[in-house]
Design an enzyme around this catalytic site. Structure first.
Site, PDB file in Angstrom:
ATOM      1  N   ASP A 116       0.845  -1.103   0.028  1.00 10.67           N
ATOM      2  CA  ASP A 116      -0.003   0.054   0.133  1.00 10.67           C
ATOM      3  C   ASP A 116       0.757   1.293   0.083  1.00 10.67           C
ATOM      4  O   ASP A 116       0.393   2.488   0.515  1.00 10.67           O
ATOM      5  CB  ASP A 116      -0.876  -0.020   1.264  1.00 10.67           C
ATOM      6  CG  ASP A 116      -2.058  -1.060   1.224  1.00 10.67           C
ATOM      7  OD1 ASP A 116      -2.571  -0.991  -0.089  1.00 10.67           O
ATOM      8  OD2 ASP A 116      -2.480  -1.736   2.052  1.00 10.67           O
ATOM      9  N   ASP A 176      -6.767  -4.008  -6.010  1.00 10.03           N
ATOM     10  CA  ASP A 176      -6.463  -2.678  -5.438  1.00 10.03           C
ATOM     11  C   ASP A 176      -5.205  -2.351  -5.780  1.00 10.03           C
ATOM     12  O   ASP A 176      -4.651  -0.990  -5.704  1.00 10.03           O
ATOM     13  CB  ASP A 176      -6.595  -2.755  -3.912  1.00 10.03           C
ATOM     14  CG  ASP A 176      -7.881  -3.479  -3.358  1.00 10.03           C
ATOM     15  OD1 ASP A 176      -8.283  -4.358  -3.997  1.00 10.03           O
ATOM     16  OD2 ASP A 176      -8.526  -2.984  -2.252  1.00 10.03           O
ATOM     17  N   THR A 236     -12.653 -13.670  -3.683  1.00  9.85           N
ATOM     18  CA  THR A 236     -12.828 -12.362  -3.247  1.00  9.85           C
ATOM     19  C   THR A 236     -12.381 -12.651  -1.661  1.00  9.85           C
ATOM     20  O   THR A 236     -12.258 -13.546  -1.014  1.00  9.85           O
ATOM     21  CB  THR A 236     -14.189 -12.238  -3.426  1.00  9.85           C
ATOM     22  OG1 THR A 236     -14.398 -10.448  -2.865  1.00  9.85           O
ATOM     23  CG2 THR A 236     -15.149 -12.837  -2.317  1.00  9.85           C
ATOM     24  N   ARG A 248     -16.038  -1.454  -5.310  1.00 10.14           N
ATOM     25  CA  ARG A 248     -14.818  -0.903  -5.209  1.00 10.14           C
ATOM     26  C   ARG A 248     -13.688  -1.358  -6.158  1.00 10.14           C
ATOM     27  O   ARG A 248     -12.742  -0.936  -6.576  1.00 10.14           O
ATOM     28  CB  ARG A 248     -14.293  -0.620  -3.871  1.00 10.14           C
ATOM     29  CG  ARG A 248     -13.420   0.477  -3.383  1.00 10.14           C
ATOM     30  CD  ARG A 248     -13.262   1.104  -2.306  1.00 10.14           C
ATOM     31  NE  ARG A 248     -12.669   0.191  -1.162  1.00 10.14           N
ATOM     32  CZ  ARG A 248     -13.684  -0.278  -0.428  1.00 10.14           C
ATOM     33  NH1 ARG A 248     -14.963   0.134  -0.308  1.00 10.14           N
ATOM     34  NH2 ARG A 248     -13.180  -1.220   0.571  1.00 10.14           N
ATOM     35  N   TRP A 252     -11.197   0.502  -8.510  1.00 13.54           N
ATOM     36  CA  TRP A 252      -9.804   0.670  -8.725  1.00 13.54           C
ATOM     37  C   TRP A 252      -9.336   0.198 -10.204  1.00 13.54           C
ATOM     38  O   TRP A 252      -8.373   0.756 -10.721  1.00 13.54           O
ATOM     39  CB  TRP A 252      -9.315  -0.811  -7.653  1.00 13.54           C
ATOM     40  CG  TRP A 252      -9.404  -0.524  -6.225  1.00 13.54           C
ATOM     41  CD1 TRP A 252      -9.626  -1.571  -5.357  1.00 13.54           C
ATOM     42  CD2 TRP A 252      -9.591   0.685  -5.572  1.00 13.54           C
ATOM     43  NE1 TRP A 252      -9.719  -0.749  -4.098  1.00 13.54           N
ATOM     44  CE2 TRP A 252      -9.748   0.266  -4.122  1.00 13.54           C
ATOM     45  CE3 TRP A 252      -9.201   2.222  -5.766  1.00 13.54           C
ATOM     46  CZ2 TRP A 252      -9.650   1.390  -3.022  1.00 13.54           C
ATOM     47  CZ3 TRP A 252      -9.252   3.103  -4.658  1.00 13.54           C
ATOM     48  CH2 TRP A 252      -9.347   2.699  -3.435  1.00 13.54           C
ATOM     49  N   SER A 364     -15.631  -2.921   4.446  1.00 13.69           N
ATOM     50  CA  SER A 364     -15.812  -4.669   4.099  1.00 13.69           C
ATOM     51  C   SER A 364     -17.300  -5.274   4.650  1.00 13.69           C
ATOM     52  O   SER A 364     -17.344  -5.574   5.838  1.00 13.69           O
ATOM     53  CB  SER A 364     -14.808  -5.199   4.739  1.00 13.69           C
ATOM     54  OG  SER A 364     -14.680  -6.575   4.562  1.00 13.69           O
ATOM     55  N   SER A 367     -17.123  -8.809   6.516  1.00 11.18           N
ATOM     56  CA  SER A 367     -16.538  -8.850   7.683  1.00 11.18           C
ATOM     57  C   SER A 367     -17.598  -7.933   8.761  1.00 11.18           C
ATOM     58  O   SER A 367     -17.135  -7.940   9.888  1.00 11.18           O
ATOM     59  CB  SER A 367     -15.370  -8.356   7.433  1.00 11.18           C
ATOM     60  OG  SER A 367     -14.412  -9.015   6.820  1.00 11.18           O
TER      61      SER A 367
END
Length: 392
Positions: A116, A176, A236, A248, A252, A364, A367
């Site tokens: 990231d 991402d 996923t 999303r 991206w 998310s 989750s």
């Protein structure tokens, strides 16, 4: 009776106006400044009771401001927001705040445990360099690119995304990760070293080959064998199912390949971005306001959460894509429709949400994490979209 008829007509007229794709950039920027002033105060208050290692706002958790350390993947977005406010207003106050918050992210240039680097360092330090040409920022960007490059596996032809869940994925690459290639492309521009460029192109090509279905929807996670480069799993982590189109993720993808075209002028990247746009806007589950549900295949549509962060990323991508594509008029209209929807229906209440600009993002859903809440990256890409709109 006439008064009632007039009132009804006025209500109808107001409704029509509110649905039209008009974006008041001046009003949007003023609102963003107001909210960010509040956010700065809320951060100061939070730091008075929490660890000083927490540097950036990420979201609201049980109504309370959640700050994160620099190692968090979202840490660079708030400094980036401050840079965008400075860019749009030329107010030195925002430059000063941007420099302060950016300085707290710079140490991440040596953090090789994460992919990231672009989100953290380029959104903060990269924007700082773009607007100031400060040599210190330039050196941070270059070092961050060197660090990110250590995660590239030539057998796979891609940069490793996560180091966790090793029992599940041998060498995971997530869609991402396309967003972090900008850092590498910029490093080649800054140094003349083509190594960074070559890694970025290899990653983009590998992702194009393996991440996309025939309809140009994208898987979230592709797991490779690190020794052979063979694809082992396609699934996923944040979408509804392995076969679904996580909103999303699509955002991206359109953003990432548009950006790749900017640096390479390779038509295959432009076509890829256009194909992803076609999937997004022709999808039967795309709402009329062009703010997607968190997953295009979520089973409870229309009673599923929206994802403003996906909408903001898509809008920002479209403003750039419009500059390269023959579909310019259509893309600009869609980008403006999204911004209008966000501004009129998905903004935080004034002086609310601890200073976040937007509301109703989804982090998310599987989750049950960060569902229907403000998120810093939604605010970041919204402001970026406004900057890009001003440039049109």
């Amino acid at each position: 009776m006439n008064l009632l008829r007039i009132s009804g007509a006025l209500i109808l007229f107001t409704s029509v106006i509110s649905c039209s794709p008009k974006v008041n950039v001046h009003k949007a920027v003023r609102n963003a400044e107001h909210q960010t002033d509040l956010m700065l105060k809320e951060i100061t208050n939070k730091k008075a009771t929490k660890s000083m290692n927490l540097v950036s706002p990420r979201t609201l958790e049980n109504g309370e401001l959640k700050l994160v350390p620099s190692k968090d993947w979202t840490s660079g977005f708030f400094p980036g927001e401050l840079w965008y406010l400075y860019e749009m207003t030329k107010n030195e106050k925002w430059k000063t705040e941007a420099m302060t918050y950016t300085a707290q992210i710079e140490q991440e240039k040596m953090n090789s445990t994460t992919h990231d680097m672009g989100f953290k360092v380029y959104c903060s330090v990269g924007n700082g360099y773009r607007l100031t040409k400060d040599e210190h920022y330039k050196n941070v960007v270059i070092q961050a690119a060197k660090t990110l490059s250590t995660r590239f596996n030539p057998n796979v032809g891609a940069i490793r995304s996560w180091d966790h869940h090793e029992d599940e994925w041998g060498f995971p690459v997530i869609i991402d990760n396309m967003m972090n290639l900008e850092l590498l492309f910029e490093a080649t521009k800054l140094t003349g070293d083509s190594t960074f460029y070559q890694i970025a192109v290899a990653h983009a090509n590998t992702t194009m080959k393996n991440h996309f279905r025939a309809d140009y929807s994208t898987w979230h996670v592709i797991s490779y064998n690190p020794e052979t480069g063979k694809v082992e799993h396609k699934n996923t982590h944040q979408g509804y199912s392995d076969a679904s189109a996580w909103a999303r993720g699509q955002a991206w993808a359109i953003y990432g390949y548009t950006m790749c075209y900017r640096y390479t002028r390779n038509d295959k990247y432009l076509k890829q971005a256009e194909h992803v746009a076609t999937f997004i806007f022709n999808n039967k589950n795309m709402p009329k306001d062009l703010v997607p549900y968190w997953d295009f295949d979520a089973p409870g549509i229309p009673n599923e959460p929206r994802d403003i962060s996906a909408a903001a990323v898509i809008a920002s991508a479209l403003f750039e894509l419009a500059g390269y594509s023959a579909n310019k008029t259509d893309y600009l209209a869609k980008a403006n429709r999204i911004l209008s929807s966000i501004q009129n229906m998905y903004s935080s209440p004034k002086s609310g949400n601890k200073g976040f600009i937007l509301d109703h993002s989804t982090g998310s859903k599987p989750s049950d994490s960060e569902v229907d809440v403000p998120l810093s990256y939604a605010d970041y890409y919204y402001l970026e979209a406004l900057v890009r709109k001003q440039g049109k």
